[in-house]
Design a protein around this motif. Structure first.
Motif, PDB file in Angstrom:
ATOM      1  N   ARG A   1       3.807  41.682  27.712  1.00  0.00           N
ATOM      2  CA  ARG A   1       3.817  40.219  27.564  1.00  0.00           C
ATOM      3  C   ARG A   1       4.679  39.816  26.373  1.00  0.00           C
ATOM      4  O   ARG A   1       4.603  40.430  25.303  1.00  0.00           O
ATOM      5  N   LEU A   2       5.444  38.756  26.577  1.00  0.00           N
ATOM      6  CA  LEU A   2       6.276  38.179  25.523  1.00  0.00           C
ATOM      7  C   LEU A   2       5.941  36.704  25.387  1.00  0.00           C
ATOM      8  O   LEU A   2       5.747  36.009  26.385  1.00  0.00           O
ATOM      9  N   LEU A   3       5.881  36.235  24.146  1.00  0.00           N
ATOM     10  CA  LEU A   3       5.702  34.810  23.874  1.00  0.00           C
ATOM     11  C   LEU A   3       6.656  34.431  22.750  1.00  0.00           C
ATOM     12  O   LEU A   3       6.704  35.091  21.711  1.00  0.00           O
ATOM     13  N   ALA A   4       7.452  33.386  22.986  1.00  0.00           N
ATOM     14  CA  ALA A   4       8.393  32.896  21.978  1.00  0.00           C
ATOM     15  C   ALA A   4       8.069  31.445  21.684  1.00  0.00           C
ATOM     16  O   ALA A   4       7.730  30.673  22.583  1.00  0.00           O
ATOM     17  N   ALA A   5       8.188  31.052  20.407  1.00  0.00           N
ATOM     18  CA  ALA A   5       7.776  29.706  20.008  1.00  0.00           C
ATOM     19  C   ALA A   5       8.538  29.257  18.781  1.00  0.00           C
ATOM     20  O   ALA A   5       9.137  30.056  18.052  1.00  0.00           O
TER      21      ALA A   5
ATOM     22  N   ILE B   1       3.163  43.167  34.924  1.00  0.00           N
ATOM     23  CA  ILE B   1       2.244  44.300  35.008  1.00  0.00           C
ATOM     24  C   ILE B   1       3.067  45.580  35.094  1.00  0.00           C
ATOM     25  O   ILE B   1       3.891  45.736  36.002  1.00  0.00           O
ATOM     26  N   VAL B   2       2.866  46.489  34.126  1.00  0.00           N
ATOM     27  CA  VAL B   2       3.633  47.731  34.084  1.00  0.00           C
ATOM     28  C   VAL B   2       2.754  48.976  34.213  1.00  0.00           C
ATOM     29  O   VAL B   2       3.243  50.056  34.464  1.00  0.00           O
ATOM     30  N   ARG B   3       1.458  48.831  33.969  1.00  0.00           N
ATOM     31  CA  ARG B   3       0.517  49.959  34.057  1.00  0.00           C
ATOM     32  C   ARG B   3       1.021  51.171  33.286  1.00  0.00           C
ATOM     33  O   ARG B   3       1.098  52.289  33.804  1.00  0.00           O
ATOM     34  N   LEU B   4       1.310  50.936  32.031  1.00  0.00           N
ATOM     35  CA  LEU B   4       1.810  52.021  31.178  1.00  0.00           C
ATOM     36  C   LEU B   4       0.799  53.160  31.081  1.00  0.00           C
ATOM     37  O   LEU B   4       1.181  54.329  30.971  1.00  0.00           O
ATOM     38  N   GLY B   5      -0.477  52.834  31.107  1.00  0.00           N
ATOM     39  CA  GLY B   5      -1.508  53.861  30.951  1.00  0.00           C
ATOM     40  C   GLY B   5      -1.922  54.539  32.239  1.00  0.00           C
ATOM     41  O   GLY B   5      -2.903  55.304  32.243  1.00  0.00           O
ATOM     42  N   GLU B   6      -1.199  54.326  33.313  1.00  0.00           N
ATOM     43  CA  GLU B   6      -1.555  54.926  34.602  1.00  0.00           C
ATOM     44  C   GLU B   6      -1.579  56.454  34.505  1.00  0.00           C
ATOM     45  O   GLU B   6      -0.600  57.083  34.116  1.00  0.00           O
ATOM     46  N   GLY B   7      -2.720  57.061  34.817  1.00  0.00           N
ATOM     47  CA  GLY B   7      -2.852  58.513  34.791  1.00  0.00           C
ATOM     48  C   GLY B   7      -3.066  59.106  33.417  1.00  0.00           C
ATOM     49  O   GLY B   7      -3.273  60.319  33.283  1.00  0.00           O
ATOM     50  N   LEU B   8      -3.044  58.294  32.380  1.00  0.00           N
ATOM     51  CA  LEU B   8      -3.154  58.799  31.009  1.00  0.00           C
ATOM     52  C   LEU B   8      -4.475  59.519  30.775  1.00  0.00           C
ATOM     53  O   LEU B   8      -4.531  60.534  30.076  1.00  0.00           O
ATOM     54  N   GLY B   9      -5.549  59.000  31.362  1.00  0.00           N
ATOM     55  CA  GLY B   9      -6.857  59.624  31.161  1.00  0.00           C
ATOM     56  C   GLY B   9      -6.923  61.034  31.694  1.00  0.00           C
ATOM     57  O   GLY B   9      -7.671  61.869  31.161  1.00  0.00           O
ATOM     58  N   GLN B  10      -6.149  61.331  32.729  1.00  0.00           N
ATOM     59  CA  GLN B  10      -6.171  62.680  33.316  1.00  0.00           C
ATOM     60  C   GLN B  10      -5.188  63.626  32.641  1.00  0.00           C
ATOM     61  O   GLN B  10      -5.473  64.811  32.479  1.00  0.00           O
ATOM     62  N   THR B  11      -4.031  63.106  32.230  1.00  0.00           N
ATOM     63  CA  THR B  11      -2.966  63.981  31.729  1.00  0.00           C
ATOM     64  C   THR B  11      -2.811  63.968  30.207  1.00  0.00           C
ATOM     65  O   THR B  11      -2.274  64.913  29.630  1.00  0.00           O
ATOM     66  N   GLY B  12      -3.224  62.880  29.569  1.00  0.00           N
ATOM     67  CA  GLY B  12      -3.049  62.759  28.124  1.00  0.00           C
ATOM     68  C   GLY B  12      -1.659  62.328  27.709  1.00  0.00           C
ATOM     69  O   GLY B  12      -1.369  62.212  26.523  1.00  0.00           O
ATOM     70  N   VAL B  13      -0.784  62.057  28.695  1.00  0.00           N
ATOM     71  CA  VAL B  13       0.585  61.647  28.390  1.00  0.00           C
ATOM     72  C   VAL B  13       0.980  60.477  29.291  1.00  0.00           C
ATOM     73  O   VAL B  13       0.395  60.255  30.350  1.00  0.00           O
TER      74      VAL B  13
END
Length: 342
Positions: free
Chosen positions: A36-40, A56-68
């Motif tokens: 998210r970006l907000l400019a003002a 929506i980018v889901r950067l943390g997708e799979g992180l819980g299983q792989t750690g990366v």
């Protein structure tokens, strides 16, 4: 410093130039789920939004299983960050702060990702602590705290974690964080563990119990329930979970920020909506215009976290904030610039 409630431009539209050459400040929040970006520009006692972007980018997708962070997740995030960088360039942003939260705090390949963001998107990304994330969220949504109650529970249900704050509110209305706590539960990691389709009651209650067990020591340290019994506590929530529930409750034909920000949900509303959504399949939830396909697999996990918070602290109603970390960053940047000019 207050934040003006403004109609924001469409997230994929062209950013607007700042009027009259006023300096533009930008806040970028890269979370486990969203970018998210907000400019003002400064205005009166707060700021006026000139551009907003969310993807929506889901950067943390799979992180819980792989750690990366996965290659696909990093690519999605970097592509969104490139758009943010271009929009800030077009606006000739004077000062920016770009932060990343739980996914980057946890990822074993975080350093590699930060370097790629710098080389491919040209942005300096700052990984902030859970305490700093909570402070910024509070700074952004504090104008929605009511006068007349000396204490508040404030929470932010994120993609990879949930931030809790216990506040005292001074005579002048200034909130002070007595303690903040970060729970390792968010809508992304719980949905990946329990599934995003129709969630069985037993699984839903397991999530509620896990969250309540985690927050029990926090409650014991501060005796919050005793303050609630004396009608001295208010509750404020800032997250996609509470804003989504508010939109569904209001039966909006599409998500409308102006209708949601500052709205109230009773705990009966929360329970009814949460159980209704949990009983639906993912496709049925996706058909609701305030949920859509990109949140349909995540909202029930957020509902379970929210029910646990409500059960622990039976305030009876909560106020909904469609504002948080980005607004908190902007307030700090503008305040710092104004102090430097004095």
């Amino acid at each position: 410093m207050s934040v003006h409630s403004l109609r924001r431009p469409l997230s994929e539209g062209e950013p607007r130039r700042s009027p009259g050459g006023a300096p533009v400040f930008a806040a970028l929040d890269l979370g486990t789920h969203n970018c998210r970006l907000l400019a003002a520009v400064p205005a009166d006692a707060g700021f006026r939004v000139v551009d907003a972007f969310s993807r929506i980018v889901r950067l943390g997708e799979g992180l819980g299983q792989t750690g990366v962070l996965s290659e696909a997740a990093m690519h999605r995030a970097i592509e969104a960050l490139k758009i943010c960088a271009e929009r800030m360039k077009r606006l000739d942003v004077a000062t920016q702060r770009n932060v990343a939260t739980e996914a980057c705090r946890r990822a074993g390949n975080c350093d590699e990702f930060i370097e790629r963001v710098h080389s491919e998107a040209g942005l300096e990304l700052e990984i902030i602590s859970a305490n700093e994330e909570a402070r910024l969220a509070l700074e952004g949504c504090a104008p929605l705290l009511e006068s007349g109650r000396r204490f508040a529970v404030v929470f932010d249900i994120g993609g990879g974690s949930t931030e809790l704050m216990w506040l005292t509110i001074g005579d002048s209305g200034e909130p002070r964080i007595e303690e903040s706590m970060s729970l390792p539960y968010g809508v992304v990691n719980l949905a990946e563990r329990y599934g995003g389709d129709r969630l069985p009651e037993a699984a839903y209650q397991e999530i509620v119990a896990k969250v309540m067990k985690r927050v029990a020591p926090f409650e014991e340290r501060h005796g919050i329930r005793d303050r609630i019994a004396a009608d001295a506590v208010q509750m404020l929530g800032t997250s996609g979970t509470v804003t989504t529930l508010a939109g569904v409750h209001l039966k909006l034909p599409r998500y409308i920020r102006a209708a949601v920000d500052g709205a109230y949900l009773t705990f009966d509303d929360v329970r009814t909506l949460s159980r209704s959504l949990a009983a639906m399949g993912e496709r049925e939830r996706a058909a609701n215009p305030c949920i859509g396909p990109k949140r349909a697999d995540l909202v029930v996990a957020g509902c379970a976290i929210l029910e646990a918070i409500c059960a622990t602290w039976p305030v009876g109603k909560l106020r909904v904030a469609d504002r948080g970390v980005r607004e908190g960053i902007l307030i700090g940047l503008i305040r710092g610039a104004q102090a430097a000019d004095v």
